[in-house]
Design a protein around this motif. Structure first.
Motif, PDB file in Angstrom:
ATOM      1  N   ASP A   4       0.818  -1.220   0.000  1.00 43.00           N
ATOM      2  CA  ASP A   4       0.000   0.000   0.000  1.00 43.00           C
ATOM      3  C   ASP A   4       0.849   1.267   0.000  1.00 43.00           C
ATOM      4  OD1 ASP A   4      -2.668  -1.219   0.237  1.00 43.00           O
ATOM      5  OD2 ASP A   4      -1.873  -1.985   2.123  1.00 43.00           O
ATOM      6  N   ALA A   5       1.992   1.226   0.673  1.00 43.37           N
ATOM      7  CA  ALA A   5       2.847   2.414   0.752  1.00 43.37           C
ATOM      8  C   ALA A   5       4.287   1.960   0.926  1.00 43.37           C
ATOM      9  CB  ALA A   5       2.434   3.290   1.927  1.00 43.37           C
ATOM     10  N   THR A   6       5.202   2.728   0.317  1.00 44.35           N
ATOM     11  CA  THR A   6       6.625   2.379   0.365  1.00 44.35           C
ATOM     12  C   THR A   6       7.418   3.567   0.882  1.00 44.35           C
ATOM     13  OG1 THR A   6       6.378   0.855  -1.490  1.00 44.35           O
ATOM     14  CG2 THR A   6       8.607   1.666  -1.048  1.00 44.35           C
ATOM     15  N   ALA A  41       5.974   1.069  -6.881  1.00 44.96           N
ATOM     16  CA  ALA A  41       5.130   2.088  -6.225  1.00 44.96           C
ATOM     17  C   ALA A  41       4.750   3.180  -7.219  1.00 44.96           C
ATOM     18  CB  ALA A  41       5.868   2.679  -5.022  1.00 44.96           C
ATOM     19  N   GLU A  47       2.276   1.773  -9.882  1.00 39.17           N
ATOM     20  CA  GLU A  47       0.970   1.447  -9.297  1.00 39.17           C
ATOM     21  C   GLU A  47       0.290   2.678  -8.702  1.00 39.17           C
ATOM     22  OE1 GLU A  47      -0.467  -1.518  -9.511  1.00 39.17           O
ATOM     23  OE2 GLU A  47       1.244  -2.530 -10.446  1.00 39.17           O
ATOM     24  N   ARG A  48       0.971   3.837  -8.771  1.00 35.17           N
ATOM     25  CA  ARG A  48       0.444   5.094  -8.212  1.00 35.17           C
ATOM     26  C   ARG A  48       0.148   4.955  -6.712  1.00 35.17           C
ATOM     27  NH1 ARG A  48       1.603   5.807 -13.137  1.00 35.17           N
ATOM     28  NH2 ARG A  48       0.436   7.233 -14.482  1.00 35.17           N
ATOM     29  N   LYS A  49       1.090   4.305  -6.006  1.00 32.77           N
ATOM     30  CA  LYS A  49       0.961   4.135  -4.559  1.00 32.77           C
ATOM     31  C   LYS A  49       1.913   5.120  -3.861  1.00 32.77           C
ATOM     32  CE  LYS A  49      -2.110   0.923  -4.418  1.00 32.77           C
ATOM     33  NZ  LYS A  49      -1.882  -0.503  -4.362  1.00 32.77           N
TER      34      LYS A  49
END
Ligand SMILES: Cc1cc2nc3c(=O)[nH]c(=O)nc-3n(C[C@H](O)[C@H](O)[C@H](O)COP(=O)(O)O)c2cc1C
Length: 189
Positions: free
Chosen positions: A68-70, A99, A102-104
């Motif tokens: 979900d987030a990096t 990331a 995937e636009r994360k």
């Protein structure tokens, strides 16, 4: 939430390890280490799932893994440059590329002083692409009388940017000049 922490070879790898310390247990944490085996001992006791940088086939290499987030803490100028150019030759740089595609949320904590024009251009390019550039810069408006308090402030700022609840530092409240215990944005009383 599935959170990925990458630790690259800049000064301040300890800060990356400390980033894990205050995370809520509800977050599934994955960690990728670059070649800084010396910090492994500081990860002991954490429930994070650790991947090696050479494991290019590990889960975080694929968007379908569902990170979900990096966060890359600290982010070396080498890793920064690779991410800015779309190079994914290690698990850290591949995970950052994932990331982006995937636009994360992707948070980079570049650690260098001073920054070269090349590094600044790389940061500007990535910032314009939506990457959060958040170097470990201390604030001086909260009650930081120890190095640990200063580090808690920086880690708290990173948590804020990633939407992770915490009470790591006292927030500035405005005109009174006083600070209050931290509440993450959107956090209920
Ligand atoms: C003692 C030491 C401290 C370093 N500190 C930094 C630093 O603060 N920032 C940085 O960008 N590179 C720093 N470097 C250089 C990086 O470790 C080097 O560029 C390395 O290739 C980064 O690899 P990585 O991006 O795969 O982790 C340091 C190197 C050494 C030996």
């Amino acid at each position: 939430m599935k959170l990925l922490l990458c630790i690259s070879g800049a000064s301040g790898v300890e800060l990356g390890a400390k980033f894990l310390r205050y995370l809520p247990e509800t977050i599934e944490v994955h960690v990728i280490l670059s070649d800084n085996a010396r910090i492994v001992e500081r990860l002991e006791g954490s429930s994070a799932i650790v991947h090696q940088n050479e494991q290019i086939g590990a889960g975080p290499a694929s968007g379908s893994f569902g990170i979900d987030a990096t966060a890359v803490i600290p982010c070396s100028m080498n890793t920064l440059a690779k991410i800015a150019c779309g190079i994914g030759d290690t698990l850290v740089t591949r995970a950052a590329a994932v990331a982006l595609k995937e636009r994360k949320p992707l948070l980079l904590a570049p650690r260098e002083m001073p920054f070269s024009p090349v590094a600044l251009e790389n940061m500007l390019k990535l910032s314009r692409l939506g990457v959060i550039i958040a170097p470990p810069v201390p604030g001086y408006y909260s009650d930081h009388d120890t190095l640990e308090a200063m580090e808690r402030f920086i880690i708290g700022k990173w948590y804020d940017l990633l939407g992770i609840e915490h009470e790591l530092y006292r927030r500035w409240t405005g005109e009174t000049g006083r600070t209050e215990p931290s509440k993450s944005p959107g956090m209920k009383e």
